[in-house]
Design an enzyme around this catalytic site. Structure first.
Site, PDB file in Angstrom:
ATOM      1  N   ARG A  13       0.860  -1.201   0.000  1.00  0.00           N
ATOM      2  CA  ARG A  13       0.000   0.000   0.000  1.00  0.00           C
ATOM      3  C   ARG A  13       0.889   1.242   0.000  1.00  0.00           C
ATOM      4  O   ARG A  13       2.121   1.136   0.070  1.00  0.00           O
ATOM      5  CB  ARG A  13      -0.967   0.015   1.183  1.00  0.00           C
ATOM      6  N   ASN A  88      11.575   0.347   0.631  1.00  0.00           N
ATOM      7  CA  ASN A  88      10.548   1.371   0.827  1.00  0.00           C
ATOM      8  C   ASN A  88       9.868   1.282   2.191  1.00  0.00           C
ATOM      9  O   ASN A  88       9.461   2.299   2.745  1.00  0.00           O
ATOM     10  CB  ASN A  88       9.491   1.247  -0.282  1.00  0.00           C
ATOM     11  N   SER A 148      13.543  10.214   2.805  1.00  0.00           N
ATOM     12  CA  SER A 148      12.544  11.253   3.066  1.00  0.00           C
ATOM     13  C   SER A 148      13.270  12.589   3.090  1.00  0.00           C
ATOM     14  O   SER A 148      14.486  12.637   3.364  1.00  0.00           O
ATOM     15  CB  SER A 148      11.883  11.019   4.431  1.00  0.00           C
ATOM     16  N   TYR A 161      12.827   9.417  13.522  1.00  0.00           N
ATOM     17  CA  TYR A 161      12.533   9.260  12.092  1.00  0.00           C
ATOM     18  C   TYR A 161      13.583  10.009  11.259  1.00  0.00           C
ATOM     19  O   TYR A 161      14.145   9.453  10.312  1.00  0.00           O
ATOM     20  CB  TYR A 161      11.131   9.789  11.806  1.00  0.00           C
TER      21      TYR A 161
HETATM   22  P1  NAP Z   1       2.395   3.550   4.731  1.00  0.00           P
HETATM   23  O1  NAP Z   1       1.274   4.100   3.911  1.00  0.00           O
HETATM   24  O2  NAP Z   1       2.263   3.553   6.199  1.00  0.00           O
HETATM   25  O3  NAP Z   1       2.727   2.063   4.199  1.00  0.00           O
HETATM   26  C1  NAP Z   1       3.751   1.351   4.839  1.00  0.00           C
HETATM   27  C2  NAP Z   1       4.071   0.088   4.083  1.00  0.00           C
HETATM   28  O4  NAP Z   1       5.201  -0.513   4.704  1.00  0.00           O
HETATM   29  C3  NAP Z   1       2.961  -0.952   4.117  1.00  0.00           C
HETATM   30  O5  NAP Z   1       3.044  -1.712   2.927  1.00  0.00           O
HETATM   31  C4  NAP Z   1       3.324  -1.804   5.335  1.00  0.00           C
HETATM   32  O6  NAP Z   1       2.854  -3.135   5.263  1.00  0.00           O
HETATM   33  C5  NAP Z   1       4.839  -1.803   5.210  1.00  0.00           C
HETATM   34  N1  NAP Z   1       5.525  -2.007   6.482  1.00  0.00           N
HETATM   35  C6  NAP Z   1       5.437  -1.270   7.612  1.00  0.00           C
HETATM   36  N2  NAP Z   1       6.267  -1.749   8.552  1.00  0.00           N
HETATM   37  C7  NAP Z   1       6.895  -2.800   7.992  1.00  0.00           C
HETATM   38  C8  NAP Z   1       7.861  -3.717   8.459  1.00  0.00           C
HETATM   39  N3  NAP Z   1       8.366  -3.646   9.700  1.00  0.00           N
HETATM   40  N4  NAP Z   1       8.289  -4.688   7.615  1.00  0.00           N
HETATM   41  C9  NAP Z   1       7.781  -4.799   6.368  1.00  0.00           C
HETATM   42  N5  NAP Z   1       6.856  -3.958   5.871  1.00  0.00           N
HETATM   43  C10 NAP Z   1       6.427  -2.969   6.680  1.00  0.00           C
HETATM   44  O7  NAP Z   1       3.745   4.377   4.435  1.00  0.00           O
HETATM   45  P2  NAP Z   1       4.149   5.295   3.173  1.00  0.00           P
HETATM   46  O8  NAP Z   1       3.716   6.670   3.450  1.00  0.00           O
HETATM   47  O9  NAP Z   1       3.765   4.623   1.916  1.00  0.00           O
HETATM   48  O10 NAP Z   1       5.738   5.276   3.336  1.00  0.00           O
HETATM   49  C11 NAP Z   1       6.585   4.440   2.557  1.00  0.00           C
HETATM   50  C12 NAP Z   1       8.010   4.936   2.711  1.00  0.00           C
HETATM   51  O11 NAP Z   1       8.090   6.291   2.260  1.00  0.00           O
HETATM   52  C13 NAP Z   1       8.510   4.943   4.160  1.00  0.00           C
HETATM   53  O12 NAP Z   1       9.861   4.560   4.190  1.00  0.00           O
HETATM   54  C14 NAP Z   1       8.366   6.398   4.564  1.00  0.00           C
HETATM   55  O13 NAP Z   1       9.259   6.742   5.575  1.00  0.00           O
HETATM   56  C15 NAP Z   1       8.677   7.097   3.256  1.00  0.00           C
HETATM   57  N6  NAP Z   1       8.167   8.455   3.163  1.00  0.00           N
HETATM   58  C16 NAP Z   1       6.836   8.706   3.259  1.00  0.00           C
HETATM   59  C17 NAP Z   1       6.398  10.029   3.133  1.00  0.00           C
HETATM   60  C18 NAP Z   1       4.936  10.408   3.202  1.00  0.00           C
HETATM   61  O14 NAP Z   1       4.643  11.625   3.238  1.00  0.00           O
HETATM   62  N7  NAP Z   1       4.003   9.455   3.193  1.00  0.00           N
HETATM   63  C19 NAP Z   1       7.329  11.067   2.932  1.00  0.00           C
HETATM   64  C20 NAP Z   1       8.671  10.754   2.852  1.00  0.00           C
HETATM   65  C21 NAP Z   1       9.084   9.457   2.958  1.00  0.00           C
HETATM   66  P3  NAP Z   1       1.344  -3.543   5.720  1.00  0.00           P
HETATM   67  O15 NAP Z   1       0.449  -3.066   4.615  1.00  0.00           O
HETATM   68  O16 NAP Z   1       1.405  -5.021   5.842  1.00  0.00           O
HETATM   69  O17 NAP Z   1       1.082  -2.834   7.019  1.00  0.00           O
END
Ligand code: NAP
Length: 257
Positions: A13, A88, A148, A161
């Protein structure tokens, strides 16, 4: 020739799914990873398969380094090759606490998932990629770390973080330097504010900041924005650039006067 294969951690997701969709559109077969049971991600696998991708779901906590080799064996057993690893999966702190109130437990959790796990998974995958390159099974390997803007932007209520993402930036450069001579490119993709479950709880705050001009492009980033950048790197479009950072943040970190 078989199709190239990418392992996308957290591909079930959010940004990871955006990456998986773009990689499928670029002709990759996909091993996607997450924490949830397989039945919960079947619709995601079906969607990716409809885009033409072979799919495999790897249920793994990336912090569980003892399980990494078995997960890689699973991918290789299914597809016979692994061309790209996209680190990711990541988490925000469970509680946004001021740095002076940050708990050791929260620090350890975030570092284990966001930095220690991906670094050690990269090490394990890189060793397999070296064998695959040596055997002529793949042309090149590519490791892409999703960090990030928090790698450089200080948020005092999410210190662990920010520190984890700054570590990812250095891990990228270290692996790029180590692996450049051996046919593996390593990159960092640095997203800005992106609409996913991770940011849903703070959406009103970011709506306001974006409307006030925090970003040059006045909109949220999308998982597709990040997916396009990763797919470009994984496909080998960008050459002579290992170790580089691609910042996909709508201009948030662009200095302005
Ligand atoms: P998200 O919507 O919370 O999705 C997290 C994903 O990671 C899900 O597929 C989840 O699996 C999986 N996950 C979480 N913990 C895990 C673990 N311990 N082992 C394996 N899989 C795990 O997060 P997102 O916003 O897409 O973020 C993805 C990446 O982008 C992260 O590294 C985050 O730091 C980075 N990021 C995000 C943003 C933002 O604004 N959203 C900005 C900068 C960077 P399940 O579905 O099974 O729970």
């Amino acid at each position: 020739m078989t199709r190239p294969v990418a392992l996308v951690t957290g591909g079930s997701r959010g940004i990871g799914l955006g990456i998986a969709r773009e990689l499928a559109a670029h002709g990759f077969d996909l091993a996607i990873n997450g924490l949830r049971p397989p039945a919960d991600v079947q619709t995601v696998l079906d969607e990716l398969a409809a885009l033409g991708a072979g799919t495999r779901y790897i249920r793994l906590d990336v912090a569980d380094t003892g399980a990494h080799d078995a997960a890689i064996d699973d991918v290789l057993g299914c597809f016979g090759r692994i061309d790209a690893l996209v680190n990711n999966a990541g988490v925000a702190p469970s509680v946004r606490a001021d740095i002076l109130e940050m708990t050791p437990e929260s620090y350890d959790r975030v570092m284990a998932i966001n930095l220690r796990g991906p670094l050690l998974l990269s090490r394990a995958v890189a060793k397999r990629m070296l064998e695959l390159v040596g055997a002529g099974r793949i042309d090149r390997g590519r490791i892409i770390n999703v960090s990030s803007i928090s790698a450089t932007v200080a948020s005092i209520s999410r210190a662990e973080y920010c520190i984890s993402k700054a570590g990812v930036a250095m891990a990228t450069r270290l692996l790029a330097a180590r692996l450049a001579d051996e046919g593996i490119d390593v990159y960092e993709v640095r997203p800005g504010i992106t609409a996913t479950d991770m940011t849903a709880a703070v959406s009103e705050k970011y709506d306001r900041l974006i409307a006030e001009g925090l970003t040059v492009e006045r909109r949220w980033g999308t998982p597709e924005d990040i997916g396009r950048a990763v797919a470009m790197l994984a496909s080998g479009v960008l050459t002579y650039a290992t170790g580089q950072v691609l910042t996909i943040d709508g201009g948030l970190t662009m200095p302005r006067l």
